[in-house]
Design an enzyme around this catalytic site. Sequence first.
Site: not given
Length: 280
Positions: A73, A109
Amino acid sequence: MNNRIQGTTSLVALLGYPIEHSKSPAMHNTAFEALGLDYVYLAFGIKKDLLKQGLDAMRALNAIGFNITMPHKEEVVGLLDEITEEARIIGSVNSVKNKDGKLIGYNTDGKGFVKALQEAEIDFQGKKIVILGAGGAARAVAIQLAYDGASEIVIFNRTLSKAQEITNTINNNISTTKAIAIGLDEQMLKEELKDSAVLVNCTSLGMKSNIDQSIVTTSDTLHEDLFVADIVYDPPKTRLLSIAEGVGCKTMNGLRMLIWQGAIAFKIWTGKDMPIDLIF
Ligand code: NAP
């Protein structure tokens, strides 16, 4: 022949390692099928040193987009053609859109968590929020909450320097939010919670490998006006949520965040709303 995957079907993917446990293929394929979209979502186990080749493959295969998960990520940020302002400040990307070969990175997220809070009708605008943990998920949640109007964010973490890194980022970039970092101390946590609206666990305590653990160990730390969220979703009721329910707090586990981060990515790729009531 009655197979929805044909010569015209476009790819959407997940790149990470390991990926076998991921719920994303089930979520997105259910949604593609429900909406009659000619896409298929596949997960690919890509180890650290093959990330760049993985991105080239997405371009070569003309994938419409893909998710990025652990351990890529953060590293992927430097390999994309463009990233959103929030993803840049969060410092990680979990969703990418392929726009004619140009890879654009997003972080859904934090937005997924905010959407789950809004769905639970929790008003956090102008309010103080306490976050436990300072890993990748905590960073995304804290920065998005600051962007979206929390007035104060207090982060408790075992490794204080990691919490300070996040609070420095917030204080340097989002002038409407004051952020403070504190090392783990349950008595100080109790003090900070007295005038807070929301407590969010973003540590990995409570998940299956640490199932009987929680930063909050006694009901005395909480108060019934607090909304308590745990971003862990397996098990659905962590030790923290059990303690919170015992105090009379409203609670939420991590499943709605998981669904909403996926739904936001789905909209970025397809332009359509994911039929979230059909998911899980
Ligand atoms: P991460 O980067 O590894 O961070 C883990 C955090 O937990 C760190 O703050 C770490 O503290 C803390 N921690 C771990 N063991 C601890 C212990 N024994 N005592 C005190 N603190 C401890 O992980 P992440 O990616 O942020 O994920 C955290 C959790 O969120 C995981 O359970 C993950 O499954 C969940 N998650 C859920 C969603 C969702 O959609 N619902 C999305 C992402 C993540 P130190 O900094 O001191 O090591």
